[in-house]
Write a protein that holds these residues in place. Structure first.
Motif, PDB file in Angstrom:
ATOM      1  N   GLY A 108      46.276 -28.086  12.706  1.00  0.00           N
ATOM      2  CA  GLY A 108      45.051 -28.783  13.072  1.00  0.00           C
ATOM      3  C   GLY A 108      43.830 -28.183  12.404  1.00  0.00           C
ATOM      4  O   GLY A 108      42.935 -28.910  11.937  1.00  0.00           O
ATOM      5  N   VAL A 109      43.764 -26.838  12.354  1.00  0.00           N
ATOM      6  CA  VAL A 109      42.657 -26.161  11.670  1.00  0.00           C
ATOM      7  C   VAL A 109      42.595 -26.609  10.215  1.00  0.00           C
ATOM      8  O   VAL A 109      41.535 -26.980   9.691  1.00  0.00           O
ATOM      9  N   ASN A 110      43.740 -26.577   9.552  1.00  0.00           N
ATOM     10  CA  ASN A 110      43.803 -26.923   8.130  1.00  0.00           C
ATOM     11  C   ASN A 110      43.374 -28.355   7.855  1.00  0.00           C
ATOM     12  O   ASN A 110      42.525 -28.615   6.996  1.00  0.00           O
ATOM     13  N   ILE A 111      43.986 -29.280   8.564  1.00  0.00           N
ATOM     14  CA  ILE A 111      43.779 -30.688   8.247  1.00  0.00           C
ATOM     15  C   ILE A 111      42.345 -31.115   8.517  1.00  0.00           C
ATOM     16  O   ILE A 111      41.689 -31.729   7.670  1.00  0.00           O
ATOM     17  N   SER A 112      41.833 -30.790   9.707  1.00  0.00           N
ATOM     18  CA  SER A 112      40.471 -31.228  10.029  1.00  0.00           C
ATOM     19  C   SER A 112      39.449 -30.505   9.171  1.00  0.00           C
ATOM     20  O   SER A 112      38.466 -31.104   8.719  1.00  0.00           O
ATOM     21  N   LEU A 166      40.700 -31.089  25.513  1.00  0.00           N
ATOM     22  CA  LEU A 166      40.661 -30.902  26.963  1.00  0.00           C
ATOM     23  C   LEU A 166      41.152 -32.141  27.708  1.00  0.00           C
ATOM     24  O   LEU A 166      41.716 -32.034  28.807  1.00  0.00           O
ATOM     25  N   MET A 167      40.934 -33.303  27.116  1.00  0.00           N
ATOM     26  CA  MET A 167      41.360 -34.546  27.753  1.00  0.00           C
ATOM     27  C   MET A 167      42.855 -34.811  27.587  1.00  0.00           C
ATOM     28  O   MET A 167      43.442 -35.555  28.368  1.00  0.00           O
ATOM     29  N   SER A 168      43.476 -34.207  26.581  1.00  0.00           N
ATOM     30  CA  SER A 168      44.871 -34.520  26.267  1.00  0.00           C
ATOM     31  C   SER A 168      45.820 -34.309  27.439  1.00  0.00           C
ATOM     32  O   SER A 168      46.612 -35.207  27.770  1.00  0.00           O
ATOM     33  N   PHE A 208      46.983 -28.620  19.445  1.00  0.00           N
ATOM     34  CA  PHE A 208      46.774 -29.133  18.087  1.00  0.00           C
ATOM     35  C   PHE A 208      45.310 -29.516  17.865  1.00  0.00           C
ATOM     36  O   PHE A 208      44.708 -29.186  16.841  1.00  0.00           O
ATOM     37  N   THR A 209      44.723 -30.169  18.859  1.00  0.00           N
ATOM     38  CA  THR A 209      43.352 -30.637  18.717  1.00  0.00           C
ATOM     39  C   THR A 209      42.347 -29.496  18.795  1.00  0.00           C
ATOM     40  O   THR A 209      41.287 -29.555  18.158  1.00  0.00           O
ATOM     41  N   PHE A 210      42.656 -28.457  19.564  1.00  0.00           N
ATOM     42  CA  PHE A 210      41.800 -27.276  19.560  1.00  0.00           C
ATOM     43  C   PHE A 210      41.714 -26.696  18.150  1.00  0.00           C
ATOM     44  O   PHE A 210      40.649 -26.260  17.698  1.00  0.00           O
ATOM     45  N   ALA A 241      36.352 -32.843  18.946  1.00  0.00           N
ATOM     46  CA  ALA A 241      37.747 -32.390  18.947  1.00  0.00           C
ATOM     47  C   ALA A 241      38.060 -31.572  20.194  1.00  0.00           C
ATOM     48  O   ALA A 241      39.147 -31.699  20.777  1.00  0.00           O
ATOM     49  N   ILE A 242      37.131 -30.711  20.625  1.00  0.00           N
ATOM     50  CA  ILE A 242      37.343 -29.924  21.847  1.00  0.00           C
ATOM     51  C   ILE A 242      37.473 -30.849  23.051  1.00  0.00           C
ATOM     52  O   ILE A 242      38.335 -30.652  23.923  1.00  0.00           O
ATOM     53  N   THR A 243      36.632 -31.870  23.098  1.00  0.00           N
ATOM     54  CA  THR A 243      36.715 -32.843  24.191  1.00  0.00           C
ATOM     55  C   THR A 243      38.064 -33.541  24.197  1.00  0.00           C
ATOM     56  O   THR A 243      38.703 -33.697  25.253  1.00  0.00           O
TER      57      THR A 243
END
Length: 395
Positions: free
Chosen positions: A226-230, A62-64, A346-348, A57-59
């Motif tokens: 994002g924290v919640n869902i993942s 950072l790529m987004s 969001f992905t972070f 997810a961090i990758t």
């Protein structure tokens, strides 16, 4: 729009649906099934293996912004084809990993591939191909993830029963390559008015983003979402195992969630088109809150299916809100770059979710995990609703 272009845009929509159904659903929605067999075989803690999802997810985060900028300079099919190779090939390589650090390295490769292949390229293509009814079009494209999850949850649970997890990883990686690579090479492209030839002459950077309190609040709300869902998705299957349910029961709960996630994306697309963002968020956040109450009392087995239905319906928020909200609030100008920044935040949040869940589950209990996410749901809904009041949305 000519008949030829109309056919092309629906072909692109179908390709987006299939890519989400195969690559996104396998990589993001069913990998929780691997937690139990991998951790037992390699004698790992839940939190250490959950960190694989965090790294991925961090990758992706950072790529987004990089993908958001590349879309204006590089042909869409080139970006997405590279993504298909890295995502499918990387997932295959999980079958060769024998130590946790190998999973971590491979997660970086898969994360890069996922960034190039799924949310940002697909959302950008849909937003530009569908001037009207983009909510419904996004809903159909993102419904691929729910459809794929329903199918793969059943298939993969049985594969893990009959095959080793290494063989299962290898087969799924090859499926991603065989299905997605031809679609990216021969179908995916932008409409004529947003061709790379027209855009590559523009010198744009993230200085062109309309920085505002609205953007900050919207991104912060999506971070907590994002924290919640993942954190929830990645730990439902371990939670069900913790409660003592057999794998077939767990797969049925997962498939129920996937069916309602499919319905949620279709219904969500209609709701987002017909209602304003504020009312749409209130409706689906209410479902999310009720779903966490069901999880807290998950010892009563029927409530787990109620959870799966409610949580599945509100999964249209993470799949559609970043894309639809970016377009609705900030317009089409530099859309991919706005979405790249917002999707990064969001992905972070998504990167932290599995780690937070694993830490609380390892040191305390799963009930406290769901209580925490109930509170965070209230908090992120406040940020999102305030962001909608701070400035008149752009259309």
């Amino acid at each position: 729009m000519s008949n030829r272009l109309k056919f092309r845009k629906y072909l692109v929509l179908a390709a987006c649906f299939l890519i989400m159904a195969v690559s996104f659903s396998i990589i993001n929605n069913i990998t929780s099934l691997f937690i139990d067999p991998v951790t037992k075989h390699l004698r790992l803690s839940i939190s250490s293996f959950s960190f694989v999802f965090t790294i991925g997810a961090i990758t992706t985060a950072l790529m987004s912004p990089i993908i958001g900028q590349l879309i204006s300079k590089v042909p869409l099919k080139a970006i997405m084809s590279l993504g298909a190779i890295l995502a499918g090939g990387g997932f295959f390589c999980y079958s060769l990993a024998t130590q946790i650090w190998m999973f971590y390295v491979i997660a970086v490769i898969v994360g890069i591939g996922t960034s190039c292949l799924t949310v940002i390229p697909i959302s950008t293509a849909i937003t530009h191909w569908f001037e009207d009814k983009k909510g419904m079009a996004l809903g159909i494209a993102m419904a691929g993830a729910g459809t794929g999850s329903f199918i793969w949850m059943q298939i993969v649970s049985r594969m893990l029963t009959d095959l080793s997890y290494q063989e299962t990883y290898a087969i799924l990686g090859l499926i991603i390559l065989v299905v997605c690579l031809p679609l990216t090479l021969f179908v995916m492209k932008m409409p004529p008015d947003t061709t790379i030839e027209a855009k590559k002459k523009e010198k744009i950077s993230y200085k062109d983003i309309h920085w505002s309190m609205q953007l900050i609040l919207f991104a912060l709300g999506l971070f907590l979402l994002g924290v919640n869902i993942s954190g929830t998705k990645m730990h439902i299957q371990p939670y069900l195992t913790h409660l003592g349910h057999p794998l077939t029961f767990n797969a049925n709960v997962g498939s129920t969630q996937a069916i309602f996630a499919l319905l949620g994306n279709l219904i969500g697309g209609y709701v987002f088109d017909k209602l304003n963002l504020r009312n749409s968020i209130i409706i689906f956040v209410s479902m999310s809150l009720l779903s966490y109450i069901c999880l807290i009392y998950g010892a009563f087995a029927p409530l787990l299916f109620v959870f799966a239905a409610l949580f599945g319906l509100c999964l249209c928020l993470p799949s559609m809100l970043p894309s639809y909200g970016t377009s609705a609030l900030f317009g089409k100008e530099h859309y991919a770059m706005h979405l790249g920044f917002i999707n990064m935040i969001f992905t972070f949040g998504g990167a932290l979710g599995p780690m937070i869940s694993g830490f609380i589950a390892d040191h305390l209990n799963y009930t406290l995990v769901w209580v925490t996410y109930f509170a965070l749901t209230v908090l992120y809904s406040i940020f999102l609703l305030i962001s909608l009041r701070s400035k008149k949305p752009q259309t």
